[in-house]
Design an enzyme around this catalytic site. Structure first.
Site: not given
Length: 295
Positions: A2-3, A61, A96, A125, A278
């Site tokens: 997320p940004e 962030k 989760h 994760r 990236r």
């Protein structure tokens, strides 16, 4: 990951649902979710129980929830797949689910007829987590006091940013992702802003004039505000807001993820290049690479 727009969407939802709420109980269901809280899960739960959330804050962030009258805050690390969800007590647990924060009953619960609400941290994760930290004098958790202001912050210093770009011996995309220089910009929105500015990601920052860097900063703000307006960017179910809803800005992306698709400006096929573990997406015609000087 997320940004700024995605984290801001979550912050706004949390501000609405948790501000003023008192914690009735905490369950830590996976130790990795509190690994950044060095005293462990039992200490995290004990220190949080009975506290009242003032609201939700963000810089870049980073998201945190100040606790009233304590000088401490819960810092949220969303990582690759972390989600902060507000759910009724009787809603089925997510697969989760890692941390459950139950709220004491409120007038709003009785009016709506619900059994009460809780804040859930869900993380497939397990790269993210929650932790308690002291706040610095300006209200930031001490571990992120070094993070720069973000471009949507009214106190962001445009002139200082432009001067810093000229002084850094780096390239423009590296500078945009440097959270000590400007926070909140990640890989997706860097590529989008650079496409709008017609700048190649490897352009040296020292070559940017002040008007050119001001133009780039304007594009950074424009693309983030556009993403905010539609709830951020969601490529899969891992990024959602506090109600579990996805954002829709991925449908409006001009650069990121568009390899071999025509540039929306000139029609040239977009390219992707590996970059710092990236990818960078760009138009080879609109965003020409910098010339390599030879001796």
């Amino acid at each position: 990951m997320p940004e700024l727009p995605e984290v801001e969407v979550v912050r706004r939802g949390l501000e609405r649902w948790i501000a003023g709420r008192t914690v009735a109980g905490v369950e830590v269901l996976h130790p990795r979710a509190v690994r950044r809280h060095v005293a462990g899960g039992e200490d995290f739960a004990a220190r949080l129980e009975g506290q009242r959330f003032e609201g939700a804050r963000r810089r870049g962030k980073y998201l945190w929830l100040p606790l009233a009258g304590t000088g401490t805050a819960v810092l949220g690390h969303l990582g690759m797949s972390g989600q902060l969800l507000v759910r009724p007590h009787d809603a089925a647990d997510e697969k989760h689910l890692r941390i459950r924060v139950r709220f004491a009953p409120s007038d709003g619960d009785s009016v709506s007829g619900t059994t009460g609400t809780e804040l859930r941290f869900v993380d497939q994760r397990t790269f993210g987590g929650l932790s308690l930290h002291d706040q610095s004098p300006d209200g930031l958790p001490d571990v992120i006091a070094h993070i720069a202001r973000d471009p949507l912050d009214p106190a962001f210093d445009d002139a200082a940013f432009q001067s810093a770009l000229r002084l850094r011996r780096t390239t423009i995309k590296r500078a945009l992702l440097d959270q000590s220089l400007i926070s909140g910009v990640g890989n997706i929105y860097a590529d989008e802003a650079l496409w709008r500015a017609r700048l190649h990601y490897d352009r040296p920052t020292a070559t940017l004039t002040r008007p050119r860097s001001a133009e780039l900063l304007g594009h950074v703000r424009d693309v983030m505000n556009a993403a905010l307006a539609v709830g951020g960017t969601s490529f899969d179910s891992l990024y959602v807001n506090v109600n579990g809803e996805s954002g829709y800005f991925d449908r409006s992306l001009d650069a990121y993820g568009r390899e071999d698709e025509p540039c929306r400006r000139c029609g040239t096929p977009m390219r992707r290049r590996p970059w710092m573990n990236r990818s960078s997406y760009f138009c080879p015609r609109c965003q020409r690479p910098p010339r390599v000087l030879t001796a």
